[in-house]
Design a protein around this motif. Structure first.
Motif, PDB file in Angstrom:
ATOM      1  N   GLU A  18      38.917  48.177  53.223  1.00 38.59           N
ATOM      2  CA  GLU A  18      38.706  46.706  52.524  1.00 38.59           C
ATOM      3  C   GLU A  18      39.866  46.607  51.313  1.00 38.59           C
ATOM      4  OE1 GLU A  18      35.958  48.419  52.832  1.00 38.59           O
ATOM      5  OE2 GLU A  18      34.199  46.792  52.683  1.00 38.59           O
ATOM      6  N   SER A  19      39.710  47.593  50.647  1.00 37.93           N
ATOM      7  CA  SER A  19      40.685  47.790  49.417  1.00 37.93           C
ATOM      8  C   SER A  19      42.273  48.198  49.749  1.00 37.93           C
ATOM      9  CB  SER A  19      40.040  48.620  48.441  1.00 37.93           C
ATOM     10  OG  SER A  19      40.581  48.799  47.243  1.00 37.93           O
ATOM     11  N   LEU A  20      42.177  49.030  50.626  1.00 33.76           N
ATOM     12  CA  LEU A  20      43.356  49.503  50.995  1.00 33.76           C
ATOM     13  C   LEU A  20      44.328  48.362  51.969  1.00 33.76           C
ATOM     14  CD1 LEU A  20      42.846  53.312  51.965  1.00 33.76           C
ATOM     15  CD2 LEU A  20      43.970  52.315  50.103  1.00 33.76           C
ATOM     16  N   VAL A  21      43.523  47.642  52.945  1.00 37.12           N
ATOM     17  CA  VAL A  21      44.305  46.689  53.640  1.00 37.12           C
ATOM     18  C   VAL A  21      44.725  45.441  52.782  1.00 37.12           C
ATOM     19  CG1 VAL A  21      43.291  47.279  55.844  1.00 37.12           C
ATOM     20  CG2 VAL A  21      41.923  45.603  54.618  1.00 37.12           C
ATOM     21  N   MET A  22      43.906  45.476  51.504  1.00 37.75           N
ATOM     22  CA  MET A  22      44.548  44.365  50.539  1.00 37.75           C
ATOM     23  C   MET A  22      45.326  44.737  49.635  1.00 37.75           C
ATOM     24  SD  MET A  22      41.123  42.184  49.843  1.00 37.75           S
ATOM     25  CE  MET A  22      41.770  41.744  48.353  1.00 37.75           C
ATOM     26  N   GLU A  23      46.062  45.934  49.708  1.00 35.21           N
ATOM     27  CA  GLU A  23      46.838  46.567  48.590  1.00 35.21           C
ATOM     28  C   GLU A  23      47.990  45.368  48.162  1.00 35.21           C
ATOM     29  OE1 GLU A  23      47.464  50.046  47.590  1.00 35.21           O
ATOM     30  OE2 GLU A  23      49.159  49.614  46.709  1.00 35.21           O
ATOM     31  N   HIS A  24      48.587  45.113  49.403  1.00 38.05           N
ATOM     32  CA  HIS A  24      49.811  44.049  49.102  1.00 38.05           C
ATOM     33  C   HIS A  24      49.455  42.718  48.680  1.00 38.05           C
ATOM     34  CE1 HIS A  24      48.500  43.234  53.203  1.00 38.05           C
ATOM     35  NE2 HIS A  24      49.218  42.201  53.201  1.00 38.05           N
TER      36      HIS A  24
END
Ligand code: GRG
Length: 310
Positions: A18-24
């Motif tokens: 979840e954290s990685l896909v929200m990076e941008h």
């Protein structure tokens, strides 16, 4: 409500999927998560100084705008999210308000529309974002409000709704943006309330949830986009609130917390926020009331505007 457990765990899992896909879009995600915490009376679960320091590390002093994460290019969306989060903590004092207001107002085009950043994409979302940001900063005078309103009105359709651009299909998300911008600028007289109210209340599906346009599936996020618009035009009583509240509560992950788009799907922070925000608009017990135009808790908005008038 298990939402709190979900949010607190998410903050600890910095390298999760979840954290990685929200990076941008991290700054936008921070607005969703922190506003949800505040709605649940739990904003003190986070370290305010740490959050503010991170928010300011997304700031570009040359342009006056904020990026979605550290080192990302500035955009009006993340600039609004930064301003909204600072409002939650009552810390607008850390901003060079003139510089931020110059950044967003500088993106107004000759026809009254707004671009999202220097690359020029135009959308009524950006009209709302700039108008909301400037109002929260008490700097609406920096744009041509009349032209901004005329442009939004030019995006109104025969069905009473609004699209992303003139002639664009009516969509509940764009309707929130246009109605919100018209509400903030005191221009709601441009709306045919019965016509738009009818289109919006037709968004309620058999199972109680709302969709974003005809023939589409219900999704928890439209609880916010549709209900907030109905409240602003004074037609929210045209929705069956009990059925909608049941739909939202059915989208909870009862074991691990959080809310998904539809029952039995995976939860995420976006739908958790808009689910809780929708419940807030229906005066659900234990959830703070929200302002439908500024998309912030009502006490936060009152603090900003009442203090200004002192
Ligand atoms: C401060 C709350 C707040 C908002 C800032 C970014 C923004 C301003 C507004 C976005 C409004 C918008 C367009 C929302 C809709 C988002 C969404 C779920 C789009 C999905 O569209 P489709 O076509 O889905 O994929 P449907 O449901 O139509 O099938």
């Amino acid at each position: 409500m298990g939402c709190l457990r979900f949010l607190l765990l998410l903050m600890q899992k910095k390298d999760s999927f979840e954290s990685l896909v929200m990076e941008h879009i991290r700054l936008n995600g921070a607005y969703w998560g922190l506003t949800t915490l505040d709605l649940l009376h739990k904003l003190d679960a986070v370290d305010a100084d740490e959050v503010i320091q991170w928010i300011m590390s997304c700031y570009h002093p040359e342009s006056g705008g904020f990026g979605g994460n550290v080192g990302h290019d500035p955009h009006v969306l993340y600039t609004l999210s930064a301003v909204q989060v600072l409002c939650l903590f009552d810390r607008l004092d850390v901003l060079d308000v003139d510089k931020v207001a110059d950044y967003v107002s500088g993106l107004q085009n000759e026809d009254g529309s707004f671009s999202g950043d220097i690359w020029g994409e135009v959308d009524t979302r950006f009209s709302y974002i700039v108008i909301c940001t400037l109002a929260l900063l008490h700097h609406l005078h920096k744009i041509n409000v009349q032209k901004a309103v005329d442009y939004i009105v030019s995006c109104k359709n025969l069905d009473g709704g609004f699209g992303a651009m003139p002639g664009g299909e009516s969509h509940a998300g764009q309707i929130f943006c246009c109605v919100g911008a018209l509400a903030i600028t005191g221009s709601l007289h441009h709306i045919d309330r019965d016509l738009l109210g009818w289109w919006l209340c037709e968004r309620q599906c058999k199972e109680g949830g709302l969709n974003g346009r005809p023939e589409k599936l219900a999704d928890v996020c439209y609880s916010w986009w549709v209900l907030s618009s109905l409240i602003m035009i004074d037609r929210v009583h045209w929705i069956d609130k009990d059925k909608l509240a049941k739909f939202i509560l059915n989208c909870q992950d009862k074991e691990n917390g959080g809310i998904s788009d539809r029952p039995d799907n995976a939860v995420d922070i976006y739908h958790t926020y808009f689910g809780v925000a929708g419940l807030s608009l229906m005066e659900y017990p234990g959830v703070k009331p929200m302002d439908p135009a500024y998309a912030l808790p009502l006490d936060v908005v009152n603090r900003i505007f009442l203090r200004k008038r002192d």
